[in-house]
Design a protein around this motif. Sequence first.
Motif, PDB file in Angstrom:
ATOM      1  N   VAL A 134       0.802  -1.224   0.000  1.00 48.97           N
ATOM      2  CA  VAL A 134       0.000   0.000   0.000  1.00 48.97           C
ATOM      3  C   VAL A 134       0.840   1.283   0.000  1.00 48.97           C
ATOM      4  CG1 VAL A 134      -2.018  -1.082   1.068  1.00 48.97           C
ATOM      5  CG2 VAL A 134      -0.254  -0.035   2.525  1.00 48.97           C
ATOM      6  N   ASP A 135       2.078   1.191   0.440  1.00 48.02           N
ATOM      7  CA  ASP A 135       2.918   2.394   0.449  1.00 48.02           C
ATOM      8  C   ASP A 135       3.740   2.549  -0.824  1.00 48.02           C
ATOM      9  OD1 ASP A 135       2.078   3.345   2.932  1.00 48.02           O
ATOM     10  OD2 ASP A 135       3.460   2.003   3.984  1.00 48.02           O
ATOM     11  N   ALA A 136       3.560   1.647  -1.787  1.00 47.96           N
ATOM     12  CA  ALA A 136       4.310   1.751  -3.045  1.00 47.96           C
ATOM     13  C   ALA A 136       3.390   1.487  -4.232  1.00 47.96           C
ATOM     14  CB  ALA A 136       5.478   0.766  -3.036  1.00 47.96           C
ATOM     15  N   PRO A 137       2.279   2.222  -4.346  1.00 46.89           N
ATOM     16  CA  PRO A 137       1.334   1.943  -5.438  1.00 46.89           C
ATOM     17  C   PRO A 137       1.910   2.221  -6.822  1.00 46.89           C
ATOM     18  CG  PRO A 137       0.712   3.956  -4.280  1.00 46.89           C
ATOM     19  CD  PRO A 137       1.806   3.317  -3.478  1.00 46.89           C
ATOM     20  N   ASP A 138       2.750   3.248  -6.959  1.00 41.10           N
ATOM     21  CA  ASP A 138       3.315   3.561  -8.280  1.00 41.10           C
ATOM     22  C   ASP A 138       4.200   2.417  -8.770  1.00 41.10           C
ATOM     23  OD1 ASP A 138       2.017   5.977  -8.192  1.00 41.10           O
ATOM     24  OD2 ASP A 138       3.778   7.105  -7.525  1.00 41.10           O
ATOM     25  N   ALA A 139       5.017   1.876  -7.876  1.00 42.32           N
ATOM     26  CA  ALA A 139       5.878   0.755  -8.252  1.00 42.32           C
ATOM     27  C   ALA A 139       5.056  -0.478  -8.584  1.00 42.32           C
ATOM     28  CB  ALA A 139       6.868   0.451  -7.127  1.00 42.32           C
ATOM     29  N   ALA A 140       3.990  -0.713  -7.827  1.00 36.02           N
ATOM     30  CA  ALA A 140       3.133  -1.872  -8.091  1.00 36.02           C
ATOM     31  C   ALA A 140       2.495  -1.770  -9.474  1.00 36.02           C
ATOM     32  CB  ALA A 140       2.057  -1.980  -7.012  1.00 36.02           C
ATOM     33  N   ARG A 141       1.988  -0.583  -9.805  1.00 39.37           N
ATOM     34  CA  ARG A 141       1.380  -0.372 -11.126  1.00 39.37           C
ATOM     35  C   ARG A 141       2.406  -0.570 -12.240  1.00 39.37           C
ATOM     36  NH1 ARG A 141      -1.588   3.523  -8.849  1.00 39.37           N
ATOM     37  NH2 ARG A 141      -0.005   5.092  -9.274  1.00 39.37           N
ATOM     38  N   ALA A 142       3.568   0.023 -12.046  1.00 37.70           N
ATOM     39  CA  ALA A 142       4.600  -0.072 -13.083  1.00 37.70           C
ATOM     40  C   ALA A 142       5.040  -1.516 -13.294  1.00 37.70           C
ATOM     41  CB  ALA A 142       5.800   0.793 -12.695  1.00 37.70           C
ATOM     42  N   LEU A 143       5.163  -2.276 -12.213  1.00 38.72           N
ATOM     43  CA  LEU A 143       5.609  -3.659 -12.326  1.00 38.72           C
ATOM     44  C   LEU A 143       4.562  -4.526 -13.028  1.00 38.72           C
ATOM     45  CD1 LEU A 143       7.711  -5.813 -11.721  1.00 38.72           C
ATOM     46  CD2 LEU A 143       6.656  -6.107  -9.464  1.00 38.72           C
ATOM     47  N   VAL A 144       3.317  -4.370 -12.639  1.00 38.71           N
ATOM     48  CA  VAL A 144       2.241  -5.144 -13.269  1.00 38.71           C
ATOM     49  C   VAL A 144       2.169  -4.827 -14.759  1.00 38.71           C
ATOM     50  CG1 VAL A 144      -0.283  -5.375 -13.375  1.00 38.71           C
ATOM     51  CG2 VAL A 144       0.895  -5.459 -11.168  1.00 38.71           C
ATOM     52  N   GLU A 145       2.308  -3.559 -15.101  1.00 33.91           N
ATOM     53  CA  GLU A 145       2.245  -3.162 -16.512  1.00 33.91           C
ATOM     54  C   GLU A 145       3.466  -3.656 -17.287  1.00 33.91           C
ATOM     55  OE1 GLU A 145       1.760   1.018 -16.153  1.00 33.91           O
ATOM     56  OE2 GLU A 145      -0.349   0.877 -15.505  1.00 33.91           O
ATOM     57  N   ARG A 146       4.641  -3.610 -16.664  1.00 35.81           N
ATOM     58  CA  ARG A 146       5.849  -4.105 -17.335  1.00 35.81           C
ATOM     59  C   ARG A 146       5.720  -5.596 -17.643  1.00 35.81           C
ATOM     60  NH1 ARG A 146      11.326  -2.638 -16.772  1.00 35.81           N
ATOM     61  NH2 ARG A 146      10.504  -0.537 -16.405  1.00 35.81           N
ATOM     62  N   ALA A 148      -5.251  -4.434   0.096  1.00 30.99           N
ATOM     63  CA  ALA A 148      -4.491  -3.795  -0.984  1.00 30.99           C
ATOM     64  C   ALA A 148      -5.400  -3.152  -2.015  1.00 30.99           C
ATOM     65  CB  ALA A 148      -3.590  -4.825  -1.666  1.00 30.99           C
ATOM     66  N   LYS A 149      -6.685  -3.134  -1.751  1.00 33.43           N
ATOM     67  CA  LYS A 149      -7.616  -2.536  -2.708  1.00 33.43           C
ATOM     68  C   LYS A 149      -7.235  -1.075  -2.961  1.00 33.43           C
ATOM     69  CE  LYS A 149     -11.849  -3.981  -2.370  1.00 33.43           C
ATOM     70  NZ  LYS A 149     -12.089  -4.717  -3.628  1.00 33.43           N
ATOM     71  N   GLY A 150      -7.216  -0.691  -4.231  1.00 38.54           N
ATOM     72  CA  GLY A 150      -6.848   0.671  -4.609  1.00 38.54           C
ATOM     73  C   GLY A 150      -5.405   0.841  -5.008  1.00 38.54           C
ATOM     74  N   VAL A 151      -4.564  -0.183  -4.792  1.00 41.09           N
ATOM     75  CA  VAL A 151      -3.140  -0.050  -5.127  1.00 41.09           C
ATOM     76  C   VAL A 151      -2.942   0.212  -6.612  1.00 41.09           C
ATOM     77  CG1 VAL A 151      -1.006  -1.395  -5.330  1.00 41.09           C
ATOM     78  CG2 VAL A 151      -2.222  -1.317  -3.157  1.00 41.09           C
ATOM     79  N   LEU A 152      -3.780  -0.394  -7.464  1.00 43.08           N
ATOM     80  CA  LEU A 152      -3.655  -0.185  -8.905  1.00 43.08           C
ATOM     81  C   LEU A 152      -4.544   0.936  -9.421  1.00 43.08           C
ATOM     82  CD1 LEU A 152      -3.454  -3.863 -10.216  1.00 43.08           C
ATOM     83  CD2 LEU A 152      -1.586  -2.270  -9.761  1.00 43.08           C
ATOM     84  N   GLY A 153      -5.280   1.598  -8.537  1.00 38.97           N
ATOM     85  CA  GLY A 153      -6.158   2.677  -8.964  1.00 38.97           C
ATOM     86  C   GLY A 153      -7.447   2.161  -9.567  1.00 38.97           C
ATOM     87  N   LEU A 154      -8.251   3.082 -10.084  1.00 40.34           N
ATOM     88  CA  LEU A 154      -9.567   2.726 -10.617  1.00 40.34           C
ATOM     89  C   LEU A 154      -9.468   2.133 -12.019  1.00 40.34           C
ATOM     90  CD1 LEU A 154     -11.895   5.719  -9.638  1.00 40.34           C
ATOM     91  CD2 LEU A 154     -12.124   3.342  -8.899  1.00 40.34           C
ATOM     92  N   ASP A 155     -10.254   1.093 -12.249  1.00 45.05           N
ATOM     93  CA  ASP A 155     -10.484   0.556 -13.599  1.00 45.05           C
ATOM     94  C   ASP A 155      -9.195   0.186 -14.322  1.00 45.05           C
ATOM     95  OD1 ASP A 155     -13.250   1.057 -13.244  1.00 45.05           O
ATOM     96  OD2 ASP A 155     -12.970   3.136 -13.868  1.00 45.05           O
ATOM     97  N   HIS A 156      -8.233  -0.333 -13.604  1.00 44.56           N
ATOM     98  CA  HIS A 156      -6.994  -0.744 -14.269  1.00 44.56           C
ATOM     99  C   HIS A 156      -7.254  -2.024 -15.065  1.00 44.56           C
ATOM    100  CE1 HIS A 156      -2.858  -1.878 -15.037  1.00 44.56           C
ATOM    101  NE2 HIS A 156      -2.480  -0.679 -14.605  1.00 44.56           N
ATOM    102  N   VAL A 164       8.784  -4.829   0.364  1.00 46.09           N
ATOM    103  CA  VAL A 164       8.180  -5.066  -0.940  1.00 46.09           C
ATOM    104  C   VAL A 164       8.502  -3.938  -1.925  1.00 46.09           C
ATOM    105  CG1 VAL A 164       5.965  -5.206  -2.140  1.00 46.09           C
ATOM    106  CG2 VAL A 164       6.356  -6.572  -0.097  1.00 46.09           C
ATOM    107  N   GLY A 165       8.482  -2.699  -1.460  1.00 52.98           N
ATOM    108  CA  GLY A 165       8.759  -1.576  -2.347  1.00 52.98           C
ATOM    109  C   GLY A 165      10.140  -1.659  -2.963  1.00 52.98           C
ATOM    110  N   SER A 166      11.136  -2.039  -2.165  1.00 52.64           N
ATOM    111  CA  SER A 166      12.501  -2.128  -2.697  1.00 52.64           C
ATOM    112  C   SER A 166      12.620  -3.269  -3.696  1.00 52.64           C
ATOM    113  CB  SER A 166      13.499  -2.313  -1.554  1.00 52.64           C
ATOM    114  OG  SER A 166      13.347  -3.586  -0.937  1.00 52.64           O
TER     115      SER A 166
END
Length: 532
Positions: free
Chosen positions: A212-224, A235-243, A316-318
Amino acid sequence: MISCTQRLLDLLAAYGIDTVFGIPGVHTIELYRGLDASPLRHVTPRHEQGAGFMADGYARASGKPAACFIITGPGMTNIATAMGQALADSIPMLVISSVNHRDTLGRGQGRLHELPDQQRTLSGVSVFSHTLHSAEALPEIIARAFAVFRSARPGPVHIEIPLDVMTQPVADTPIRIPALYPPAAPGEALDRAAAWLGEARRPLVLLGGGCVDAPDAARALVERLDAPAMTTINAKGVLGLDHPLNLGATASLPAARQLAAEADVVLALGTELGETDYDLVFDDGLRFEGRLIRVDIDPQQLARNQPADLAMLADVGSVMAGLLERLPSQIDRGGAAQVRDTRTALALRDAEDVAPYAVFLDTLRQALPEATIVGDSTGPVYAGNFLVDMPAPRRWFNAATGYGTLGYGLPAAIGAALATPERPVVAVVGDGGLMFTLSELATASDAGLPLAVVIWNNDGYGEIRRYMDMHEVTRLGVDLPAPDFATLAGAFRCRSVRVACPAELSDALAGSQAARVPTLIEVNADHWPVAT
């Protein structure tokens, strides 16, 4: 020289604690000496369990721990339930209690609030529980607590201070706050994980509360990775809305489990892979056929529930940052198509135990889209754990996970509202669960919180009724006529309104934010429209 309790107040402020939840008692008055002149805000709940739930909600909404000042004996057994919920969900909470004089401990003399061994009683719902035998040791023990909060798997820490130690003098020396860094994974482990993920044809990512403290990294990793991702409830909301890669908290359901079984590499980040997130049907049916990579801040979690092929004890963030540095450019693996197909197969809005709440949940989110929604164990919350998507983490949490206690919703929402006054907060509670902590309406009213308390009123324990019917058990103890909530709201100096349709609910939610007191919004479950 200053007293032990004055040193405590100085240490709490130095470590960033700004709020204390507590009910003054004859054994804690020394904790209050000088509290009015300190930078700490004090909030008085109406029950110690409420104090613990408020500290829990405060931490979940803000990411910062709060403190609780609790009396000996019954105060501690009262807060134990809230500590159990926080321990199950890895929520930081600092519980400071009194205990009888050192020379009387364990002697069974029948002293006021005496327990045979208070420290041992509370150790089962704490990361650690410590009896302070000397005021000089206080800085060390507080430092241990914050080492847990900041660089390990968090949870409640209990420190009990004997009455004779509270008044001990201690040197007023400068407070030293260490810079704490959580563990990081070695390069060799990151290299191996990146190689497995880079070669994978059907990867899957599981995002837990540790993200939950590293949502940008989580999004980037899932997309990569172009990989479908499932989240836990926390963890709801970590990827933002409608990802397009987000499957939400659906890991207990057949279509999502099929996707998990077909994955050749599963990356589990900051999740215990526990029952209340991955096996809500209680059949032990989650299976991984491919390689499992687990990352957690707690070494014991790495060996629980599902055996890993590669386990990393690390923040997890690192790890996410390290993997992004090592992974090649995005590879098209058809992740979004897999998610669409799985969502179609899930057909969540048509599911028998979810569909009746869809309109209610849609209205809630549309009326206050930026709100934090705090839930109790009640039908709409269970359904929302599957259906609701949030724009950011720390906006949806409830007691349906882990310990699963009733009465959580209202006081936890009060804690969230105190932690984030810039954001609307909605408590979603059942009429049965609300009765556990109804008295905390007085706390919310005292604080002047524009809190919306939405009551799903089905006259009793509706979910347990359903389970009894499902298992052919004669209903007993579950049909409980609800009180007149409008009258109770008035007695607590709160507003109230009954709503019968989505438009009325939307208006009531909007109106709640203009008030300076909580608003009870009562929904009759038997007459709520299932479809628009």
